[in-house]
Design a protein around this motif. Structure first.
Motif, PDB file in Angstrom:
ATOM      1  N   LEU A 114      35.440  42.916  16.160  1.00  0.00           N
ATOM      2  CA  LEU A 114      34.232  43.717  15.959  1.00  0.00           C
ATOM      3  C   LEU A 114      33.820  44.475  17.216  1.00  0.00           C
ATOM      4  O   LEU A 114      33.346  45.609  17.127  1.00  0.00           O
ATOM      5  CB  LEU A 114      33.091  42.831  15.453  1.00  0.00           C
ATOM      6  N   ILE A 115      34.012  43.880  18.383  1.00  0.00           N
ATOM      7  CA  ILE A 115      33.712  44.597  19.628  1.00  0.00           C
ATOM      8  C   ILE A 115      34.672  45.768  19.791  1.00  0.00           C
ATOM      9  O   ILE A 115      34.270  46.862  20.194  1.00  0.00           O
ATOM     10  CB  ILE A 115      33.770  43.647  20.841  1.00  0.00           C
ATOM     11  N   THR A 116      35.938  45.567  19.459  1.00  0.00           N
ATOM     12  CA  THR A 116      36.915  46.659  19.522  1.00  0.00           C
ATOM     13  C   THR A 116      36.533  47.782  18.571  1.00  0.00           C
ATOM     14  O   THR A 116      36.581  48.969  18.929  1.00  0.00           O
ATOM     15  CB  THR A 116      38.323  46.130  19.195  1.00  0.00           C
ATOM     16  N   ALA A 117      36.131  47.423  17.359  1.00  0.00           N
ATOM     17  CA  ALA A 117      35.711  48.435  16.389  1.00  0.00           C
ATOM     18  C   ALA A 117      34.453  49.164  16.859  1.00  0.00           C
ATOM     19  O   ALA A 117      34.341  50.385  16.700  1.00  0.00           O
ATOM     20  CB  ALA A 117      35.457  47.790  15.034  1.00  0.00           C
ATOM     21  N   LEU A 118      33.526  48.441  17.471  1.00  0.00           N
ATOM     22  CA  LEU A 118      32.306  49.055  17.980  1.00  0.00           C
ATOM     23  C   LEU A 118      32.601  50.042  19.101  1.00  0.00           C
ATOM     24  O   LEU A 118      32.055  51.145  19.131  1.00  0.00           O
ATOM     25  CB  LEU A 118      31.340  47.980  18.473  1.00  0.00           C
ATOM     26  N   VAL A 119      33.490  49.675  20.014  1.00  0.00           N
ATOM     27  CA  VAL A 119      33.860  50.573  21.108  1.00  0.00           C
ATOM     28  C   VAL A 119      34.561  51.812  20.563  1.00  0.00           C
ATOM     29  O   VAL A 119      34.306  52.935  21.016  1.00  0.00           O
ATOM     30  CB  VAL A 119      34.734  49.837  22.147  1.00  0.00           C
ATOM     31  N   VAL A 148      32.154  49.695  28.998  1.00  0.00           N
ATOM     32  CA  VAL A 148      33.197  48.807  28.471  1.00  0.00           C
ATOM     33  C   VAL A 148      33.781  47.960  29.601  1.00  0.00           C
ATOM     34  O   VAL A 148      34.000  46.754  29.444  1.00  0.00           O
ATOM     35  CB  VAL A 148      34.304  49.618  27.760  1.00  0.00           C
ATOM     36  N   PHE A 156      34.138  53.114  17.591  1.00  0.00           N
ATOM     37  CA  PHE A 156      33.111  53.919  16.932  1.00  0.00           C
ATOM     38  C   PHE A 156      32.261  54.663  17.961  1.00  0.00           C
ATOM     39  O   PHE A 156      31.923  55.835  17.772  1.00  0.00           O
ATOM     40  CB  PHE A 156      32.245  53.032  16.040  1.00  0.00           C
ATOM     41  N   MET A 157      31.931  54.008  19.076  1.00  0.00           N
ATOM     42  CA  MET A 157      31.164  54.680  20.135  1.00  0.00           C
ATOM     43  C   MET A 157      31.967  55.818  20.755  1.00  0.00           C
ATOM     44  O   MET A 157      31.407  56.865  21.098  1.00  0.00           O
ATOM     45  CB  MET A 157      30.728  53.678  21.197  1.00  0.00           C
TER      46      MET A 157
END
Length: 66
Positions: free
Chosen positions: A14-19, A51, A21-22
């Motif tokens: 989820l952190i990878t997906a959030l980064v 990051v 998306f950002m």
């Protein structure tokens, strides 16, 4: 599945997906505002510093014996 393993993999994913998306948001912002190459570089540099801070925090916490 052990809850700790599940939490670890979900947090990582989820952190990878959030980064990602950002990064898309920053790219879209740079494109719509016509920031140019230098402005786009500055925007992505700021995102990269955030990051990097998150990664360094994880390394420091894991190095403290956790």
């Amino acid at each position: 599945m052990d809850p700790e393993v599940f939490e670890y993999w979900m947090m990582t994913g989820l952190i990878t997906a959030l980064v990602a998306f950002m990064a898309f948001i920053v790219w879209d912002l740079a494109k719509k505002s016509k920031a140019g190459r230098y402005g786009t570089f500055v925007l992505f540099f700021a995102l990269g510093l955030g990051v990097l801070g998150f990664v360094i925090k994880g390394i420091v916490i894991s190095g403290m014996g956790n």
